[in-house]
Design a protein around this motif. Sequence first.
Motif, PDB file in Angstrom:
ATOM      1  N   ASP A   1     -25.546 -23.786  49.250  1.00 41.96           N
ATOM      2  CA  ASP A   1     -26.242 -24.034  50.519  1.00 41.96           C
ATOM      3  C   ASP A   1     -27.409 -24.982  50.219  1.00 41.96           C
ATOM      4  O   ASP A   1     -28.563 -24.582  50.141  1.00 41.96           O
ATOM      5  CB  ASP A   1     -26.741 -22.694  51.080  1.00 41.96           C
TER       6      ASP A   1
ATOM      7  N   LYS B   1     -26.670 -21.391  56.222  1.00 45.14           N
ATOM      8  CA  LYS B   1     -25.304 -21.629  56.699  1.00 45.14           C
ATOM      9  C   LYS B   1     -24.612 -22.605  55.749  1.00 45.14           C
ATOM     10  O   LYS B   1     -25.264 -23.432  55.119  1.00 45.14           O
ATOM     11  CB  LYS B   1     -25.333 -22.318  58.066  1.00 45.14           C
TER      12      LYS B   1
ATOM     13  N   GLN C   1     -22.334 -25.726  55.659  1.00 42.51           N
ATOM     14  CA  GLN C   1     -21.753 -26.824  56.432  1.00 42.51           C
ATOM     15  C   GLN C   1     -20.442 -27.252  55.746  1.00 42.51           C
ATOM     16  O   GLN C   1     -20.446 -27.588  54.562  1.00 42.51           O
ATOM     17  CB  GLN C   1     -22.730 -28.012  56.483  1.00 42.51           C
TER      18      GLN C   1
END
Length: 345
Positions: free
Chosen positions: A169, A175, A177
């Motif tokens: 990350d 999150k 991607q």
Amino acid sequence: MKNLKLLAAGLAFCMGIQGLAGCGEEEDAGSRRTQVGIACYDRNDIYISELLDCIEEEMGLLEEESFQASVTVRDGAGSQKIQNDQVEELLGAGCDILCINLVDRADPSEIIDLAREKDVPIIFFNREPVTEDMGQWEKLYYVGADARQSGILQGKLAAAAIKENPQIDRNKDGKIQYVVLEGEPGHQDAIIRTENAVETLRSEGVELEKLSYGIANWNRAQAENRMLQMIGQYQNQIELVLANNDAMALGGLDAYRKLNRTESGLPVFFGIDGTREGLEAIQEEKMAGTVYNDKEGQAKAIAKLAKALATGDGWSEIEFEQGNYIYLPYREITLDNVEDYIKAE
Ligand code: GAL
Ligand code: CA
């Protein structure tokens, strides 16, 4: 090199035709070889070409008095029309069993009609016909693997890597991607793999943000192009690449290499298949994981089934699902166990 290839192709062609033309005489002698006709969708597909090598090898290994096979391989080069003609030619030359890797998995009717006319059973492999078509005749079989399982295993591998390596990350927003490199639209191993990989990551508690996807038809060069476009659009935001197969994962890596991106700026890559090049990429830690698409197991199942169909022996050793399907399990591969697979090659 090119000449050598042409010569080899010519020889293979002659051998195939000779084998087929000779079958009548051998029959008189009472020791007729079983003529197995194999039609593949495209021999330029890396996984298919490795699978075909295994099938030819397994047919050879089964050789014993009750079953001797002469194998003829035809390449449909991506055209269902060409493949239909090849099947007609194989049947015309006296082939006893067909192994078909359909070009268009939704369009097997002509091949089924041709085979039924001559009462020649068909073992479909790798590209699964739809259920309705499998029900067209009782001498139709399928050998392959469960697409859902490969997606789930890819998702598990990715979830484990993300939990173990928080630096994946990169922008630290909690999150991941990601982008997807997808196989042929309409293929059972494309959308099902993607959906199950993503669903598994979510159910493992990984928060995801989908940036984009590119359709690259299992092909390394196409995947490189799609990846270059996505990098152009998202620059260094991409943290994870889920590829429906190894060839496309490697194409994605090629794109980063072309742009001279350093290690720290690269996303993590996951593939499926465990091709020779895929396994090497795991060993070199360029790809974080792949899912083994058991070509040896599938080849063995095809050869056993061909033998049972030809001789009537060995049916009890074959485990069918839903009557006439054989599915081989997928397996996870990471740096921890890749050596086992490289040794087995
Ligand atoms: C899949 C495999 C892909 C491609 C495709 C062709 O099972 O993962 O690499 O070979 O079959 O049908
Ligand atoms: Ca992130």
